[in-house]
Motif scaffolding. Structure first.
Motif, PDB file in Angstrom:
ATOM      1  N   ASP A   1       0.815  -1.338   0.105  1.00 25.39           N
ATOM      2  CA  ASP A   1       0.057  -0.012   0.352  1.00 25.39           C
ATOM      3  C   ASP A   1       1.040   1.246  -0.392  1.00 25.39           C
ATOM      4  N   ARG A   2       1.617   1.123   0.230  1.00 26.92           N
ATOM      5  CA  ARG A   2       2.915   2.282   0.497  1.00 26.92           C
ATOM      6  C   ARG A   2       4.164   2.427  -0.484  1.00 26.92           C
ATOM      7  N   GLY A   3       4.084   1.954  -1.368  1.00 29.36           N
ATOM      8  CA  GLY A   3       5.063   1.316  -3.274  1.00 29.36           C
ATOM      9  C   GLY A   3       6.266   0.786  -2.099  1.00 29.36           C
TER      10      GLY A   3
ATOM     11  N   LYS B   1       7.251  -4.918 -13.506  1.00 27.08           N
ATOM     12  CA  LYS B   1       7.604  -4.922 -15.245  1.00 27.08           C
ATOM     13  C   LYS B   1       6.990  -4.485 -16.187  1.00 27.08           C
ATOM     14  N   ASP B   2       5.849  -5.357 -16.278  1.00 30.75           N
ATOM     15  CA  ASP B   2       4.862  -5.240 -16.546  1.00 30.75           C
ATOM     16  C   ASP B   2       3.653  -3.605 -16.390  1.00 30.75           C
ATOM     17  N   ASP B   3       4.009  -3.634 -15.683  1.00 35.85           N
ATOM     18  CA  ASP B   3       2.569  -2.800 -14.321  1.00 35.85           C
ATOM     19  C   ASP B   3       3.440  -2.538 -13.482  1.00 35.85           C
ATOM     20  N   PRO B   4       3.698  -0.813 -13.456  1.00 34.98           N
ATOM     21  CA  PRO B   4       4.532  -0.509 -12.434  1.00 34.98           C
ATOM     22  C   PRO B   4       3.468  -0.014 -12.020  1.00 34.98           C
ATOM     23  N   ARG B   5       2.446  -0.275 -11.225  1.00 38.61           N
ATOM     24  CA  ARG B   5       1.400   0.477 -10.570  1.00 38.61           C
ATOM     25  C   ARG B   5       0.893  -1.247  -9.780  1.00 38.61           C
ATOM     26  N   THR B   6       1.510  -1.765  -9.877  1.00 33.16           N
ATOM     27  CA  THR B   6       1.863  -2.808  -8.908  1.00 33.16           C
ATOM     28  C   THR B   6       3.083  -3.626  -7.895  1.00 33.16           C
ATOM     29  N   PRO B   7       2.552  -4.698  -7.465  1.00 35.78           N
ATOM     30  CA  PRO B   7       3.917  -4.690  -6.768  1.00 35.78           C
ATOM     31  C   PRO B   7       4.579  -5.981  -7.780  1.00 35.78           C
ATOM     32  N   CYS B   8       5.536  -6.217  -7.896  1.00 41.06           N
ATOM     33  CA  CYS B   8       6.311  -7.591  -8.753  1.00 41.06           C
ATOM     34  C   CYS B   8       6.743  -9.413  -7.041  1.00 41.06           C
ATOM     35  N   THR B   9       5.705 -10.106  -8.227  1.00 40.96           N
ATOM     36  CA  THR B   9       5.114 -10.858  -7.567  1.00 40.96           C
ATOM     37  C   THR B   9       6.238 -11.559  -7.891  1.00 40.96           C
ATOM     38  N   VAL B  10       7.201 -12.379  -6.842  1.00 39.57           N
ATOM     39  CA  VAL B  10       8.427 -13.455  -7.414  1.00 39.57           C
ATOM     40  C   VAL B  10       8.215 -14.650  -7.001  1.00 39.57           C
ATOM     41  N   THR B  11       9.171 -15.645  -7.166  1.00 36.47           N
ATOM     42  CA  THR B  11       8.488 -17.413  -6.576  1.00 36.47           C
ATOM     43  C   THR B  11      10.443 -17.263  -5.803  1.00 36.47           C
ATOM     44  N   TRP B  12       9.862 -17.791  -4.716  1.00 33.16           N
ATOM     45  CA  TRP B  12      11.502 -18.305  -3.991  1.00 33.16           C
ATOM     46  C   TRP B  12      11.205 -19.200  -3.511  1.00 33.16           C
ATOM     47  N   TRP B  13      12.155 -20.047  -3.086  1.00 34.17           N
ATOM     48  CA  TRP B  13      11.632 -21.319  -1.862  1.00 34.17           C
ATOM     49  C   TRP B  13      10.947 -21.250  -0.709  1.00 34.17           C
TER      50      TRP B  13
ATOM     51  N   ARG C   1      13.172 -10.162 -12.778  1.00 31.39           N
ATOM     52  CA  ARG C   1      11.695 -10.387 -13.664  1.00 31.39           C
ATOM     53  C   ARG C   1      11.336  -8.329 -12.681  1.00 31.39           C
ATOM     54  N   CYS C   2      11.481  -7.567 -11.919  1.00 32.55           N
ATOM     55  CA  CYS C   2      10.941  -6.264 -12.004  1.00 32.55           C
ATOM     56  C   CYS C   2      11.601  -5.686 -12.176  1.00 32.55           C
ATOM     57  N   ALA C   3      11.667  -4.184 -12.091  1.00 36.37           N
ATOM     58  CA  ALA C   3      11.826  -2.403 -12.525  1.00 36.37           C
ATOM     59  C   ALA C   3      12.251  -2.230 -11.063  1.00 36.37           C
ATOM     60  N   PRO C   4      12.812  -1.169 -11.590  1.00 34.37           N
ATOM     61  CA  PRO C   4      14.061  -0.586 -10.543  1.00 34.37           C
ATOM     62  C   PRO C   4      13.553   0.496 -10.070  1.00 34.37           C
ATOM     63  N   TYR C   5      13.301   1.130  -9.101  1.00 31.78           N
ATOM     64  CA  TYR C   5      12.863   3.080  -8.367  1.00 31.78           C
ATOM     65  C   TYR C   5      12.873   3.365  -9.530  1.00 31.78           C
ATOM     66  N   THR C   6      13.734   4.187  -9.774  1.00 34.56           N
ATOM     67  CA  THR C   6      14.384   5.207 -11.134  1.00 34.56           C
ATOM     68  C   THR C   6      14.803   3.923 -12.241  1.00 34.56           C
TER      69      THR C   6
END
Length: 709
Positions: A383-385, A391-403, A447-452
Motif C-alpha cells: 500500500d505504501r509502495g 516490469k509489466d505493470d508499474p502500478r502493482t508490486p512485482c511478484t516472485v517465487t522463491w523457496w 523480473r522486477c523494475a528498479p525504483y528509477t
C-alpha cells in the motif's frame, strides 16, 4: 613497409573506447600506448594477405603479446611468446553473433581495419547484409580492451565465443549452475570439467541480481583471461551449449565490452581483474569470528525449529566444549515470511536470547527481504509502495517465487522502504538483544523494475551491501557479488550443499572458484551440509570439519552429538569419537588463526587470496592445474584433506621443502605421496619451509593431535 609514430593518450578511460574514428585512414605504424596502471608500452600493427597483427611490447606488469585479426572468417587470436593463449571461434559459431527477431546473425569477413590514436578498429560484415559489427581493440597495461558494437536495430542478445581447448583449463565464474545440480550439488572446477561430477556450466540468468555468487571474469591455464563489463543479464555456457566452446551473451544489448588480460601466470591475470574490481577495504568479521565457530540452526532443525530445541542444541554444544562464538536462529521463527513477529513455537524469545548470552555466546537471527503474499507486512508495504514494482505493470508490486512461496521484495532504493525495513531489524536488536543477522535474500530480481530507470541490478547489490554493513553478520557474511563487490570485504558463505561426499568435494572446489574471482574471506557451506538430504554420516561430518578447519572461517549447524534426519524423521546420534574429532578440528583451526589473521590483513593490503589453487604460487607445476582437493592457505600451508570414504589419499607437493604436520617429518618436493595414510582423526597438512612464517607454523603445529584433543 611504411611506419608512422604518433603519441598516444596519457590515460585511457575504462568506460569509453573507440571514439571519433571517423575520417581516419588505414595505416601501418607504431604508437605509444599508455595506461594509468603502468608505464607506456610500444604497440604496432603489420598486415599480411590474411591478417592484421597488433603487437604490444612488454610492460612492467605484463609480457609482450600480439593479437592477430583473421580476415576471413573473422577471428581474434591472442598470442604470447608465439603461443596461442586465447582465441575466438571462427565458424560454428562465429566469433560474435547476434540474436535477432529473424534468427542468429554471425560475423563473417573483415571489411576494413583502422589504426588511429592508439586503437585498432575493425569493421566486420555479418550474415545479415543490413548489419555490421565494429570491433575496437585498445592496448592497456595488462592486455587490451575489446569493444564490439552492432549497427542497426538492437538485438535481443549479443554474444562472444571462445575456443576452450586452445587455452588449457578454464577457471573463474564463481558458483556454477549446471544441468547436474550445480551449484548446490556440484561445483565444476576447472570449468572445462576435470574433476566435475558430470555437469557443465550453463546459466541463462547470469547477472548481478543472481542468488548465485557469480562474477563476469574468466581466466585460463595459459595465463589469459577476460571480464565482460556489463550490469545486464547474461547467458554463459562453458561447453554446455556447444562442446568445447565458451559462450558469453549479453542480453538486450547492442554491444559487448571486455577487458582481455595477458599475463605471465594465472596469478598475474587475477591481479589484472582486481585492478578493475578492487580489493577489500576491510573484513566484516572480527578476530574472534575467525578463531571460533558460528552455529546456525538450519541443518539441525530446518524450519521446524522450536525455542526449546534451539536452546537444548546450543546447551549440548556448549557442554561439548567446542570453541564457539555465536548461535544463530535460522528460518522457522516468523509468523509469516516477511513479518517480524514470532510464531507459537517461540513463547518467550527474550528469554531465549538471554539464555544464549548467559552461556557466553552472541545471538543471531535469520532475516530476508522477501515478504510473502500472506504476511501482514505485505499489504502494509504494498500500500505504501515499499516493494519492487512489476516490469509489466508499474502500478502493482512485482511478484516472485522463491523457496518459501510467492512474495514481493522490499525496494531498498526507496528511502522510506529502506528506513521501514531497517526499523524492524533495529527493533529486534533493541527489544530482544539480538546481536546480528544472517541475511538470506536477493536484493533485486531481474523480473522486477528498479525504483528509477537509471538504477541497475548491481546498484541494488550496492544498496544491499550498504544496509548489511550496519549490522554484525557474525562470520556468516552475505552473498553480494559482481565486479566491484570485492571492495566490501564481506565473508562469503557458499550456497547450500547436500550431505554426501560429492557435496563435500564441491565445497572445496567452490571456495577455490570464489577465491579466484576476488573474495578472500570464505566459509564452506555449514559443516555437514543440508539441502533436506539425509543426515551426514559420521565420516562426512568429521571430514567436513577438517576441511573447514583449513579455511578462513568455520560455519556449522549439524551437532556432532546428533541430529534429526529430515528425510526419515528419526534421530541420528553420533558417538563420543565424533565429538572429540570435531572439537579437535575446531581447535586446530584456532591454532591456525594467528596465521589466518595475517593472511586476512594481506588480503586487505594487496588483494591476495587466502585460499588459492596451488598453481597461483607454482605456475610451472603442471600437475597443480588438475587438482580439485588440495589448496594453499596463504603461502605457507598446503591442505590435502580426505574428501572420500577412505583412510588414505594421494598428495601432490610442489617444489620446495615441506613439513608433514601429521607425521612430523620433512618432505622435499616436487613429489607425489601415494596412499598417504589418514585415519579419521588426520587432516593432511603440510607447512612450506623457507617462508617467513613456515618455521613458526611448523613449531605451532608440531604434536597437533595431542594439543587439540
Amino acid at each position: 613497409m611504411e611506419r608512422r609514430t604518433e603519441p598516444a593518450p596519457t590515460s585511457i578511460s575504462r568506460r569509453r573506447r573507440g571514439a571519433a574514428l571517423a575520417g581516419a585512414t588505414l595505416l601501418t605504424g607504431a604508437t605509444s600506448c599508455a595506461s594509468s596502471l603502468d608505464a607506456p608500452a610500444t604497440a604496432s600493427i603489420t598486415r599480411t594477405g590474411t591478417s592484421t597483427v597488433l603487437s604490444v611490447g612488454s610492460a612492467r606488469i605484463a609480457p609482450p603479446y600480439e593479437v592477430e585479426i583473421r580476415r576471413s572468417p573473422f577471428q581474434i587470436i591472442t598470442r604470447r611468446g608465439g603461443q596461442t593463449v586465447l582465441q575466438t571461434t571462427s565458424v560454428g559459431p562465429a566469433a560474435i553473433d547476434l540474436d535477432t527477431a529473424s534468427g542468429v546473425v554471425g560475423t563473417t569477413d573483415v571489411r576494413n581495419v583502422i589504426w588511429h590514436g592508439g586503437t585498432l578498429a575493425i569493421d566486420v560484415a555479418t550474415t545479415d547484409p543490413t548489419r555490421s559489427v565494429r570491433v575496437v581493440l585498445t592496448p592497456e597495461a595488462r592486455g587490451y580492451r575489446l569493444t564490439a558494437r552492432v549497427s542497426g536495430e538492437r538485438p535481443s542478445a549479443m554474444a562472444l565465443h571462445y575456443d576452450m581447448p586452445i587455452s588449457g583449463h578454464w577457471y573463474g565464474h564463481g558458483e556454477t549452475k549446471t544441468d547436474k545440480g550445480g551449484p548446490y550439488k556440484e561445483q565444476v572446477w576447472p570449468l572445462d570439467g576435470v574433476g566435475a561430477l558430470g555437469g557443465r556450466p550453463l546459466d541463462k540468468a547470469f547477472g548481478p541480481a543472481s542468488y548465485n555468487m557469480v562474477e563476469p571474469f574468466w581466466f585460463t591455464q595459459t595465463a589469459a583471461g577476460f571480464t565482460v563489463n556489463t550490469a545486464r543479464l547474461m547467458t554463459v555456457s562453458m561447453g554446455a551449449a556447444r562442446e568445447k566452446v565458451a559462450d558469453f551473451a549479453v542480453h538486450d544489448s547492442e554491444s559487448i565490452e571486455s577487458s582481455v588480460f595477458v599475463g605471465r601466470t594465472p596469478r598475474d591475470v587475477f591481479g589484472g581483474y582486481l585492478e578493475i574490481a578492487g580489493k577489500p577495504a576491510s573484513s566484516d568479521a572480527t578476530d574472534l569470528q575467525y578463531e571460533k565457530v558460528v552455529w546456525n540452526s538450519w541443518a539441525q532443525f530446518y524450519a521446524s525449529v522450536t525455542q526449546k530445541d534451539f536452546l537444548d542444541w546450543a546447551q549440548k554444544i556448549h557442554e561439548a566444549k567446542i570453541p564457539s562464538h555465536t548461535f544463530s536462529l535460522d528460518d522457522g521463527w516468523m509468523s509469516h515470511y516477511g513479518d517480524f513477529t514470532w510464531n507459537e513455537k517461540f513463547p518467550d524469545p527474550k528469554a531465549m536470547v538471554d539464555r544464549i548470552h548467559a552461556m557466553g555466546y552472541r545471538f543471531g537471527i535469520w532475516v530476508t527481504l522477501w515478504i510473502n503474499l500472506d504476511a501482514d507486512n505485505y499489504r502494509f508495504a504494498a500500500d505504501r509502495g515499499y516493494l519492487l514494482k512489476s516490469k509489466d505493470d508499474p502500478r502493482t508490486p512485482c511478484t516472485v517465487t522463491w523457496w518459501n512461496g510467492k512474495a514481493g521484495i522490499v525496494d531498498l532504493a526507496n528511502p522510506q522502504a529502506r528506513e521501514w525495513y531497517l526499523g524492524q531489524l533495529q527493533g529486534l536488536r533493541t527489544n530482544l538483544g539480538v546481536d546480528g543477522f544472517k541475511f538470506d535474500t536477493r536484493f533485486f530480481d531481474e523480473r522486477c523494475a528498479p525504483y528509477t530507470p537509471e538504477l541497475t541490478m548491481f546498484d541494488y547489490q550496492r544498496l544491499g551491501a550498504d544496509m548489511a554493513q550496519q549490522f554484525d553478520l557474525q562470520g556468516m557474511g552475505i552473498r553480494t557479488h559482481w565486479t566491484g563487490a570485492q571492495r566490501d570485504g564481506f565473508v562469503i558463505r557458499q550456497i547450500d550443499k547436500g550431505t554426501g561426499w560429492d557435496a563435500l568435494q564441491s565445497a572445496v572446489t567452490q571456495n577455490l572458484a570464489l577465491a579466484t574471482v576476488g573474495y578472500p574471506f570464505l566459509t564452506t557451506d555449514m559443516i555437514g551440509g543440508s539441502l533436506d538430504q539425509p543426515a551426514p554420516s559420521k565420516q562426512v561430518l568429521v571430514r567436513w570439519a577438517q576441511v573447514a578447519a583449513a579455511m578462513p572461517l568455520m560455519y556449522a549447524s549439524t551437532s556432532p552429538r546428533g541430529v534429526r534426519d529430515p528425510v526419515s524423521g528419526r534421530w541420528v546420534p553420533y558417538d563420543e569419537e565424533t565429538v572429540r574429532l570435531y572439537r579437535q578440528a575446531v581447535r586446530l583451526h584456532g591454532l591456525l588463526t594467528p596465521y589466518i589473521l595475517k593472511q586476512r590483513d594481506r588480503a586487505i593490503e594487496a588483494g591476495e587470496p587466502i585460499v588459492k589453487p596451488l598453481f597461483f604460487d607454482f605456475p610451472s607445476d603442471a600437475a597443480s592445474y588438475d587438482l580439485t582437493d588440495e589448496w594453499l592457505l596463504g603461502d605457507s600451508v598446503l591442505a590435502a584433506p580426505v574428501v572420500t570414504d577412505s583412510l588414505q589419499r594421494d598428495v601432490h607437493l610442489p617444489e620446495g621443502k615441506w613439513f608433514d604436520v601429521a607425521r612430523g617429518r620433512e618432505v622435499r618436493g616436487p613429489t607425489d605421496l601415494r596412499a598417504y595414510p589418514a585415519d579419521l582423526g588426520t587432516l593432511p597438512l603440510f607447512v612450506r619451509l623457507g617462508t617467513a612464517e613456515g618455521a613458526e607454523l611448523a613449531r605451532a603445529l608440531k604434536g597437533v593431535r595431542d594439543s587439540t584433543m
